[in-house]
Design a protein around this motif. Sequence first.
Motif: not given
Length: 239
Positions: A97-104
Amino acid sequence: MRKYNLAFVLSVFVLGQLFAQATEIPQIGSEAPSFTAMSTNGEVNFPSDYGKSWKILFSHPKDFTPVCSSEILELAYAQESFEELGAQLLVLSTDILEQHNSWKASLEQLHYKGREPVKIEFPLISDNDLVVSKKYGMIHNSESTKKNIRGVYIIDPHNEIRAIYFYPNEVGRNVDEVKRTLLALQTTYANNSVVTPANWQQGDDVIVPVLSQSEKNSIGLPDSDLYKLTWYMVFKKDD
Ligand code: BEZ
């Protein structure tokens, strides 16, 4: 010795069955598997959060990769038009999820193809334990055993899977084609006696594959909306 062999064969069979189940692709017409997972918009409970909407579930291989980034941005630019069609978008990968948040956050800064930056309203779901990916047959071992194929699942208001397609890592999907498929599905869902021909676009005539006697009799009459190309191809004018 014999007992040992039988136990071995049985366990190989059971493991094989489990693996086969885990990677099976759901069938068109089957119920879309339910799941609960975390996303950039909080917890997603599928399908109960989505009421009677159409749902389009996209899987992608990996965050912070160029083709996936282009797909998410094109979806974000089109998200309002999907909403107008009564469809909700969901995106899923096996990234945390952390990766999703920073990519977004990064994607939302970009001027993709010279356009103004766009907010990503749909959830980016994290399926780090591969549970959802396996239920939907998104892991194709020839591409990766841990990352998803590019998948599209169009799911109707009754939670039935109506269309599925897959693309390889190298080829980005076409958002207009997803929308065209949704419109075609909605047309045949609203009137299940019609089907859509190749390259059909909204507003084009549709095909009536099975005709009642009164429809057969009406073909060619001045006020009929049916016309025949040959005995096995009867079209209905768009109304
Ligand atoms: C891409 O989205 O660019 C990509 C993802 C996985 C493998 C190769 C390319």
